[in-house]
Motif scaffolding. Structure first.
Motif, short mmCIF file in Angstrom:
data_model
loop_
_atom_site.label_atom_id
_atom_site.label_comp_id
_atom_site.label_asym_id
_atom_site.label_seq_id
_atom_site.Cartn_x
_atom_site.Cartn_y
_atom_site.Cartn_z
N ASP A 147 0.81 -1.22 0.00
CA ASP A 147 0.00 0.00 0.00
C ASP A 147 0.85 1.27 0.00
N ASP A 148 0.20 2.35 -0.41
CA ASP A 148 0.65 3.74 -0.21
C ASP A 148 1.75 4.21 -1.17
N HIS A 197 -6.11 3.10 -4.17
CA HIS A 197 -6.05 3.35 -2.73
C HIS A 197 -6.43 4.82 -2.45
N HIS A 201 -5.72 9.60 0.24
CA HIS A 201 -5.61 8.76 1.42
C HIS A 201 -6.34 9.36 2.62
N GLY A 237 -6.39 3.17 5.49
CA GLY A 237 -6.46 2.78 6.90
C GLY A 237 -7.44 1.65 7.16
ZN LIG Z 1 -2.76 3.21 3.04
#
Ligand SMILES: [Zn+2]
Length: 334
Positions: A147-148, A197, A201, A237
């Motif tokens: 992720d991210d 994603h 965020h 999250g």
């Molecule tokens: Zn994330």
């Protein structure tokens, strides 16, 4: 098109020239031997003079007769070499030229309009919140998810995965991908899957308008840059209640959670390794991070995770691959 007509005879038969038979006599006829011999000897003599007259002059003589400022006109190109070059070019037929042209055109068209690639879940997972993927115990397959990113460490993670011939799924943040377009393309080029994603965020509750923007903008950007249409969404999250996950489910995304948290954002490298290896099971979805902070620990832990799980007989698939496998296993057992 009208076929051109030609006259059957080029001119009237009556005016055709008449061929008369002419008797030709040899100059060295039997009845005139002495004349023949004389003719032959004279001809040989003439030929000799002719050869003398046209014999090549020595190079020094040739050069001496030339004006001093003229370049040397004697051949400087190797004729056999020229012939070879011409012959090799002549071997390319018109058909081959046509084929080369067509293939070049096709490649140009492909580069300008790449085909759309779909990284989507099988139908039964769409619009659902998914934690893991049901697989029989003999199918030792897990899905690593990152992720991210894309982020600084993404390149190292891709290198490690390539070394192990392992596939993974990258849930990218749109605003990060905007600055790492090359990495986004590399993820796709190396056969990994891409998921959405969100753009910013967001953890806090969002309006429907904002949710649409967060999700659509990210998916559209992924498509514009890579040609991939993704059907996977991971809520930032893991928040399933702030409006983003609901909107993604309405749009038929598979809302992807995880069954195994590596805790790579908080614990030490050996702990990350043990978290994943000790708890891996067929169909597990493993949460890892390639972006959003310093991911040196994830990079350090990944080779050992892959080594140890490989030793236990595990393979590493993308989410769509693992889901397809799940569907095919269930269909076989029915
Ligand atoms: Zn994330």
């Amino acid at each position: 098109m009208k076929k051109p007509t030609f006259p059957r005879v080029p001119y009237p038969i009556a005016s055709r020239p008449k061929h008369r038979s002419v008797k030709r006599r040899s100059p060295i006829g039997n009845h005139c031997e002495s004349f023949g011999k004389k003719f032959v000897s004279t001809s040989l003599l003439n030929l000799g003079f002719l050869l003398l007259a046209f014999r090549p002059l020595p190079q020094e003589v040739l050069l001496a007769t030339l004006p001093q400022d003229e370049p040397n006109p004697l051949p400087t190109v190797e004729v056999p070499r020229v012939q070879a070059v011409v012959a090799s070019h002549a071997q390319v037929s018109l058909q081959q030229v046509d084929r080369i042209w067509e293939s070049t055109q096709a490649q140009l068209e492909l580069a300008q309009n790449p085909p759309t690639v779909y990284h989507v879940a099988p139908e039964e997972f769409r619009g659902q919140t998914v934690y893991d993927v049901p697989l029989p115990s003999q199918d030792r397959v897990v899905a690593l998810t990152f992720d991210d990113g894309p982020w600084t460490e993404t390149a190292q993670i891709l290198d490690i995965l390539r070394k192990h011939d392992a596939r993974a799924t990258f849930f990218v943040v749109g605003s990060h991908a905007e600055n790492k377009v090359d990495l986004l393309r590399r993820i796709v080029a190396e056969d990994h899957a891409i998921g959405n994603h969100s753009w910013n965020h967001r953890y806090h509750p969002v309006s429907t308008t904002e949710a649409v923007r967060e999700i659509d903008r990210t998916s559209d950007f992924i498509y514009e840059v890579t040609g991939v249409r993704t059907g996977f969404f991971r809520p930032p999250g893991g928040n399933l209640t702030n409006g983003l996950a609901d909107r993604a489910a309405q749009q038929d995304y598979a809302v992807m959670m995880w069954s195994l948290d590596s805790l790579d954002y908080t614990v030490s490298v050996p702990e990350i390794v043990n978290n994943v290896v000790d708890r891996a099971s067929p169909g597990a979805v493993v949460l890892l991070h390639d972006g959003g902070g310093n991911r040196a620990r994830t990079v350090a832990a990944l080779p050992e995770i892959l080594d140890r799980l490989e030793a236990e007989g595990y393979r590493f698939a993308t989410l769509p691959e693992m889901m397809e496998l799940s569907v095919s296993r269930r269909q076989k057992s029915e």
